[in-house]
Design a protein around this motif. Structure first.
Motif, PDB file in Angstrom:
ATOM      1  N   ASN A 145      48.109  45.768  32.407  1.00  0.00           N
ATOM      2  CA  ASN A 145      46.678  45.817  32.089  1.00  0.00           C
ATOM      3  C   ASN A 145      45.913  44.669  32.741  1.00  0.00           C
ATOM      4  OD1 ASN A 145      47.055  48.122  30.590  1.00  0.00           O
ATOM      5  ND2 ASN A 145      47.111  47.065  28.623  1.00  0.00           N
ATOM      6  N   GLY A 146      46.534  43.508  32.814  1.00  0.00           N
ATOM      7  CA  GLY A 146      45.884  42.377  33.470  1.00  0.00           C
ATOM      8  C   GLY A 146      45.657  42.644  34.941  1.00  0.00           C
ATOM      9  N   GLY A 147      46.641  43.274  35.577  1.00  0.00           N
ATOM     10  CA  GLY A 147      46.505  43.625  36.984  1.00  0.00           C
ATOM     11  C   GLY A 147      45.429  44.663  37.213  1.00  0.00           C
ATOM     12  N   ILE A 148      45.371  45.662  36.322  1.00  0.00           N
ATOM     13  CA  ILE A 148      44.353  46.705  36.427  1.00  0.00           C
ATOM     14  C   ILE A 148      42.958  46.102  36.288  1.00  0.00           C
ATOM     15  CG2 ILE A 148      43.360  48.718  35.258  1.00  0.00           C
ATOM     16  CD1 ILE A 148      46.225  49.604  34.645  1.00  0.00           C
ATOM     17  N   ASN A 149      42.779  45.239  35.284  1.00  0.00           N
ATOM     18  CA  ASN A 149      41.474  44.602  35.073  1.00  0.00           C
ATOM     19  C   ASN A 149      41.060  43.781  36.294  1.00  0.00           C
ATOM     20  OD1 ASN A 149      41.491  45.671  32.519  1.00  0.00           O
ATOM     21  ND2 ASN A 149      42.090  43.782  31.496  1.00  0.00           N
ATOM     22  N   LYS A 150      42.015  43.063  36.852  1.00  0.00           N
ATOM     23  CA  LYS A 150      41.743  42.216  38.019  1.00  0.00           C
ATOM     24  C   LYS A 150      41.339  43.067  39.221  1.00  0.00           C
ATOM     25  CE  LYS A 150      44.067  38.657  40.818  1.00  0.00           C
ATOM     26  NZ  LYS A 150      45.353  37.920  40.995  1.00  0.00           N
ATOM     27  N   ALA A 151      42.094  44.144  39.460  1.00  0.00           N
ATOM     28  CA  ALA A 151      41.805  45.006  40.607  1.00  0.00           C
ATOM     29  C   ALA A 151      40.502  45.773  40.421  1.00  0.00           C
ATOM     30  CB  ALA A 151      42.954  45.987  40.832  1.00  0.00           C
ATOM     31  N   ALA A 152      40.215  46.178  39.172  1.00  0.00           N
ATOM     32  CA  ALA A 152      39.031  46.998  38.907  1.00  0.00           C
ATOM     33  C   ALA A 152      37.741  46.271  39.269  1.00  0.00           C
ATOM     34  CB  ALA A 152      38.996  47.426  37.445  1.00  0.00           C
ATOM     35  N   VAL A 153      37.689  44.972  39.012  1.00  0.00           N
ATOM     36  CA  VAL A 153      36.479  44.198  39.308  1.00  0.00           C
ATOM     37  C   VAL A 153      36.209  44.196  40.816  1.00  0.00           C
ATOM     38  CG1 VAL A 153      35.429  41.908  39.238  1.00  0.00           C
ATOM     39  CG2 VAL A 153      36.705  42.752  37.266  1.00  0.00           C
ATOM     40  N   VAL A 154      37.266  43.925  41.593  1.00  0.00           N
ATOM     41  CA  VAL A 154      37.112  43.894  43.050  1.00  0.00           C
ATOM     42  C   VAL A 154      36.827  45.291  43.592  1.00  0.00           C
ATOM     43  CG1 VAL A 154      38.229  43.283  45.227  1.00  0.00           C
ATOM     44  CG2 VAL A 154      38.689  41.931  43.175  1.00  0.00           C
ATOM     45  N   ALA A 155      37.562  46.296  43.087  1.00  0.00           N
ATOM     46  CA  ALA A 155      37.377  47.673  43.549  1.00  0.00           C
ATOM     47  C   ALA A 155      35.966  48.166  43.251  1.00  0.00           C
ATOM     48  CB  ALA A 155      38.405  48.597  42.889  1.00  0.00           C
ATOM     49  N   ALA A 156      35.476  47.881  42.044  1.00  0.00           N
ATOM     50  CA  ALA A 156      34.147  48.352  41.647  1.00  0.00           C
ATOM     51  C   ALA A 156      33.068  47.767  42.545  1.00  0.00           C
ATOM     52  CB  ALA A 156      33.885  47.975  40.189  1.00  0.00           C
ATOM     53  N   ARG A 157      33.198  46.495  42.862  1.00  0.00           N
ATOM     54  CA  ARG A 157      32.205  45.851  43.732  1.00  0.00           C
ATOM     55  C   ARG A 157      32.228  46.495  45.124  1.00  0.00           C
ATOM     56  NH1 ARG A 157      34.273  40.995  44.065  1.00  0.00           N
ATOM     57  NH2 ARG A 157      33.453  40.382  42.030  1.00  0.00           N
ATOM     58  N   THR A 158      33.422  46.701  45.655  1.00  0.00           N
ATOM     59  CA  THR A 158      33.564  47.298  46.989  1.00  0.00           C
ATOM     60  C   THR A 158      33.037  48.724  47.015  1.00  0.00           C
ATOM     61  OG1 THR A 158      35.528  45.934  47.408  1.00  0.00           O
ATOM     62  CG2 THR A 158      35.204  47.863  48.819  1.00  0.00           C
TER      63      THR A 158
END
Length: 201
Positions: free
Chosen positions: A83-96
């Motif tokens: 879940n920590g990895g998903i949260n971390k990736a989601a922030v960057v992915a959403a911005r991109t």
């Protein structure tokens, strides 16, 4: 976000992704994959996650935004690490993805979107294809055309508006031309992402 490689992990990823997006994502299909590898180090678990996401234009079927990246997290349990990895990736992915989708929308508003128009069961180039094509040119820019079968013509076009607006605009441009009445000509239909018209006789 859907994939045969995951279930709840994908649901969690798309939830976090949409929560962080700065654009509305209603009716925007998001396809992607999620894979994870886990390594135990003492009382900690290291998660190495790979997330790939594509945003699809429902009108043309084309990919208008994409993101792929790997993230690494360490936690006391597999669930927390994931879940920590998903949260971390989601922030960057959403911005991109937000930036790419906004750029695609602005470009579509300025230049139009890509669509595919298909004419089926054509029997005569002179009385059917040519009048249809003339009407089509009045409302779109034809980028290319192919003839995958003797009685089928497929057009790649650019149009400023929605897929529904495109179908209506073509019908209005055709008007009451001979051979294009309701008993002879059918459409538009949305089939496999294409705007399809066909002759009935």
């Amino acid at each position: 976000l859907r994939s045969g490689l995951c279930n709840r992990a994908c649901d969690k990823t798309v939830y976090e992704l949409k929560k962080n997006l700065t654009i509305p994502v209603v009716n925007i299909p998001i396809n992607g994959t999620f894979t994870g590898a886990y390594e135990v180090k003492g009382n900690k678990i290291k998660a190495s996650l790979q997330i790939g996401v594509e945003v699809i234009d429902v009108n043309s079927g084309e990919v208008i935004a994409a993101f792929s990246n790997g993230v690494h997290t360490v936690a006391t349990s597999k669930e927390v690490a994931r879940n920590g990895g998903i949260n971390k990736a989601a922030v960057v992915a959403a911005r991109t993805l937000s930036e790419q989708v906004m750029e695609a929308w602005i470009n579509a508003a300025d230049n139009g979107s890509q669509f595919v128009v298909e004419l089926r069961k054509m029997k005569s180039a002179r009385s059917q294809k040519i009048p249809f094509e003339k009407a089509l040119k009045g409302v779109v820019t034809i980028n290319s055309q192919t003839q995958p079968a003797k009685d089928v013509v497929t057009y790649s076009v650019t149009f400023k508006g929605s897929k529904g607006d495109l179908g209506t605009a073509i019908l209005e441009a055709i008007g009451d031309k001979p051979g294009f009445d309701e008993k002879s000509f059918d459409g538009p239909h949305d089939i496999d992402g294409k705007v399809v018209f066909e002759f009935l006789k």
